[in-house]
Design a protein around this motif. Sequence first.
Motif, PDB file in Angstrom:
ATOM      1  N   ASP A 102      19.114  11.070  27.791  1.00 25.73           N
ATOM      2  CA  ASP A 102      19.737  12.304  28.255  1.00 25.73           C
ATOM      3  C   ASP A 102      18.704  13.434  28.051  1.00 25.73           C
ATOM      4  O   ASP A 102      18.242  13.642  26.919  1.00 25.73           O
ATOM      5  CB  ASP A 102      20.988  12.556  27.396  1.00 25.73           C
ATOM      6  N   PRO A 103      18.320  14.165  29.120  1.00 19.44           N
ATOM      7  CA  PRO A 103      17.306  15.222  28.970  1.00 19.44           C
ATOM      8  C   PRO A 103      17.671  16.258  27.908  1.00 19.44           C
ATOM      9  O   PRO A 103      16.779  16.939  27.380  1.00 19.44           O
ATOM     10  CB  PRO A 103      17.231  15.863  30.358  1.00 19.44           C
ATOM     11  N   ALA A 104      18.941  16.362  27.545  1.00 17.92           N
ATOM     12  CA  ALA A 104      19.338  17.325  26.500  1.00 17.92           C
ATOM     13  C   ALA A 104      18.723  16.957  25.148  1.00 17.92           C
ATOM     14  O   ALA A 104      18.648  17.790  24.246  1.00 17.92           O
ATOM     15  CB  ALA A 104      20.854  17.378  26.388  1.00 17.92           C
ATOM     16  N   ARG A 105      18.286  15.693  25.003  1.00 19.91           N
ATOM     17  CA  ARG A 105      17.673  15.277  23.723  1.00 19.91           C
ATOM     18  C   ARG A 105      16.176  15.586  23.692  1.00 19.91           C
ATOM     19  O   ARG A 105      15.520  15.328  22.689  1.00 19.91           O
ATOM     20  CB  ARG A 105      17.929  13.788  23.481  1.00 19.91           C
ATOM     21  N   MET A 106      15.637  16.095  24.818  1.00 22.08           N
ATOM     22  CA  MET A 106      14.219  16.499  24.867  1.00 22.08           C
ATOM     23  C   MET A 106      14.178  17.981  25.257  1.00 22.08           C
ATOM     24  O   MET A 106      14.032  18.340  26.427  1.00 22.08           O
ATOM     25  CB  MET A 106      13.462  15.641  25.877  1.00 22.08           C
ATOM     26  N   PRO A 107      14.307  18.877  24.256  1.00 20.38           N
ATOM     27  CA  PRO A 107      14.435  20.308  24.573  1.00 20.38           C
ATOM     28  C   PRO A 107      13.236  20.852  25.351  1.00 20.38           C
ATOM     29  O   PRO A 107      12.118  20.344  25.234  1.00 20.38           O
ATOM     30  CB  PRO A 107      14.511  20.970  23.194  1.00 20.38           C
ATOM     31  N   CYS A 108      13.522  21.893  26.135  1.00 20.88           N
ATOM     32  CA  CYS A 108      12.515  22.445  27.039  1.00 20.88           C
ATOM     33  C   CYS A 108      12.402  23.961  26.810  1.00 20.88           C
ATOM     34  O   CYS A 108      13.419  24.644  26.715  1.00 20.88           O
ATOM     35  CB  CYS A 108      12.987  22.160  28.465  1.00 20.88           C
ATOM     36  N   ASN A 109      11.185  24.463  26.719  1.00 17.48           N
ATOM     37  CA  ASN A 109      11.005  25.927  26.692  1.00 17.48           C
ATOM     38  C   ASN A 109       9.846  26.360  27.589  1.00 17.48           C
ATOM     39  O   ASN A 109       9.349  27.475  27.473  1.00 17.48           O
ATOM     40  CB  ASN A 109      10.821  26.455  25.256  1.00 17.48           C
ATOM     41  N   ILE A 110       9.418  25.454  28.478  1.00 17.49           N
ATOM     42  CA  ILE A 110       8.253  25.753  29.315  1.00 17.49           C
ATOM     43  C   ILE A 110       8.501  26.957  30.226  1.00 17.49           C
ATOM     44  O   ILE A 110       7.574  27.671  30.588  1.00 17.49           O
ATOM     45  CB  ILE A 110       7.824  24.510  30.146  1.00 17.49           C
ATOM     46  N   ASP A 151      11.017  15.383  32.465  1.00 10.68           N
ATOM     47  CA  ASP A 151      12.192  14.811  33.143  1.00 10.68           C
ATOM     48  C   ASP A 151      11.936  13.351  33.493  1.00 10.68           C
ATOM     49  O   ASP A 151      12.806  12.491  33.335  1.00 10.68           O
ATOM     50  CB  ASP A 151      12.514  15.596  34.432  1.00 10.68           C
ATOM     51  N   SER A 152      10.703  13.079  33.956  1.00 12.90           N
ATOM     52  CA  SER A 152      10.376  11.711  34.333  1.00 12.90           C
ATOM     53  C   SER A 152      10.357  10.792  33.103  1.00 12.90           C
ATOM     54  O   SER A 152      10.819   9.641  33.168  1.00 12.90           O
ATOM     55  CB  SER A 152       9.021  11.704  35.053  1.00 12.90           C
ATOM     56  N   VAL A 153       9.824  11.293  31.970  1.00 18.16           N
ATOM     57  CA  VAL A 153       9.803  10.482  30.741  1.00 18.16           C
ATOM     58  C   VAL A 153      11.238  10.135  30.347  1.00 18.16           C
ATOM     59  O   VAL A 153      11.555   8.981  30.018  1.00 18.16           O
ATOM     60  CB  VAL A 153       9.079  11.243  29.592  1.00 18.16           C
ATOM     61  N   CYS A 154      12.135  11.124  30.405  1.00 16.65           N
ATOM     62  CA  CYS A 154      13.545  10.876  30.051  1.00 16.65           C
ATOM     63  C   CYS A 154      14.150   9.833  30.981  1.00 16.65           C
ATOM     64  O   CYS A 154      14.848   8.917  30.527  1.00 16.65           O
ATOM     65  CB  CYS A 154      14.362  12.173  30.149  1.00 16.65           C
ATOM     66  N   GLU A 155      13.856   9.986  32.267  1.00 19.45           N
ATOM     67  CA  GLU A 155      14.427   9.048  33.240  1.00 19.45           C
ATOM     68  C   GLU A 155      13.945   7.619  32.973  1.00 19.45           C
ATOM     69  O   GLU A 155      14.737   6.684  32.931  1.00 19.45           O
ATOM     70  CB  GLU A 155      14.016   9.499  34.640  1.00 19.45           C
ATOM     71  N   ARG A 156      12.632   7.483  32.730  1.00 18.06           N
ATOM     72  CA  ARG A 156      12.077   6.138  32.487  1.00 18.06           C
ATOM     73  C   ARG A 156      12.640   5.519  31.223  1.00 18.06           C
ATOM     74  O   ARG A 156      12.751   4.302  31.109  1.00 18.06           O
ATOM     75  CB  ARG A 156      10.554   6.189  32.419  1.00 18.06           C
ATOM     76  N   LEU A 157      12.982   6.367  30.230  1.00 14.48           N
ATOM     77  CA  LEU A 157      13.507   5.833  28.964  1.00 14.48           C
ATOM     78  C   LEU A 157      15.035   5.780  28.947  1.00 14.48           C
ATOM     79  O   LEU A 157      15.631   5.333  27.966  1.00 14.48           O
ATOM     80  CB  LEU A 157      13.020   6.707  27.795  1.00 14.48           C
ATOM     81  N   GLY A 158      15.649   6.285  30.006  1.00 16.62           N
ATOM     82  CA  GLY A 158      17.112   6.327  30.054  1.00 16.62           C
ATOM     83  C   GLY A 158      17.691   7.305  29.031  1.00 16.62           C
ATOM     84  O   GLY A 158      18.786   7.098  28.493  1.00 16.62           O
TER      85      GLY A 158
END
Length: 349
Positions: free
Chosen positions: A293-301, A284-291
């Motif tokens: 949308d978190p939907a472009r970095m899928p999550c399955n953790i 989430d922090s990486v997405c925020e720093r890069l501006g």
Amino acid sequence: MPGLSIVGTGRFLPGRPYTNSDLARVLDTNDEWIRQRTGIAQRHYCPRGQGPADLALPAAKAALESANLAPSDIDYILFNTMTPDHVFPGSGTVLGANLGCIGVPALDLRAQCAAMLYSFQLADSLILSGAAKRILIVGAEAHSAMMPWRDWDVLEGTSDRKPSAQDFERATKHRGWAVVFGDGAGAVIVERSDKPGAGIVGVDLHSDGTHVEELCLPAGFKMRGAAGEIGAEEWLIRMQGREVFKQAVVKLPRSVELVCEKSGVPASEVDWFIAHQANRRINDSVCERLGLDPARMPCNIDRYGNTSGATIPILMDEMWRDGRLRPGQLICLVALGAGFHWGSVLVRI
Ligand code: UT7
């Protein structure tokens, strides 16, 4: 110039999942802390007596099936693991034997959570040099062997006894990392492609061994007389979680910026950022720093926890099978792991 394309993927998660509440039977933790601090709800563990090569076998078979290929079609195996079946030989040769790829070169990669990035760079180079045409890349981990509890029956719910106070205390001492890791395997088959632009578009990879002490498993051949003296404590991870977290949230976004800059590709053109899953808050922090949308970095953790070298291929298989990942897309693999090894790789698949 030839490149590479993905032609098949597979994954294997052993047994039933274990919830955060299952863990609370063997150490002092709770569902709320684990979910809030990491995003993890459950994870799988490798059955007793099995190792990463066993987990990798069904994942590799699934990848072959999805690509409509036979084991004899594979001419190179790259095996990503930080929890190998044996100190030597590597797990790749064991998988090759079990799969029926006898005589095929097999190489284990020791770049922990970032191994898939190195594997893609290496696979691309092997194809470009003509050394290989179709490569099976596998990531598989059996972290369960280094979990700090002995009470598997209590965790599994086959016994309702309580762990001894001493065992509970020992496991609790390691709870910061013990609740995070899970086991599993993912496989990706890549083959030579002559489509213009296919394969690696850019690489930004690093390693910095000054951080070894922040995340390592100390057991090894540095210890003279290890055969007689090595103790259980050396088989437990050492992780300064906060320090690793702080490094990840700075190094990862910087690496994505660099790979995009070097390749002349704006981040907006990347279809998916396929990131290692160490902690939901890191991504989430990486997405925020890069501006982004978190939907472009899928999550399955939430479902698997941190499966180290298996994480990225497991996620790629989920995305390949549900149609999110498609031939021709531009993806960015992003990861940081022990070493540290970290970086990002842009690939046109
Ligand atoms: O994949 C390889 C790369 N690895 C990473 O990227 C890992 C990066 N680090 C992390 O993800 C986080 O640092 C962790 C998830 C490992 C730990 O989270 P944290 O927010 O950094 O927690 P902490 O270790 O600093 O501990 C904070 C508090 C402590 O209590 P006090 O001293 O504040 O009272 C811990 O004792 O949380 C406590 N705590 C727990 N409580 C319940 C630590 N682990 C647990 C637990 N359950 N499992």
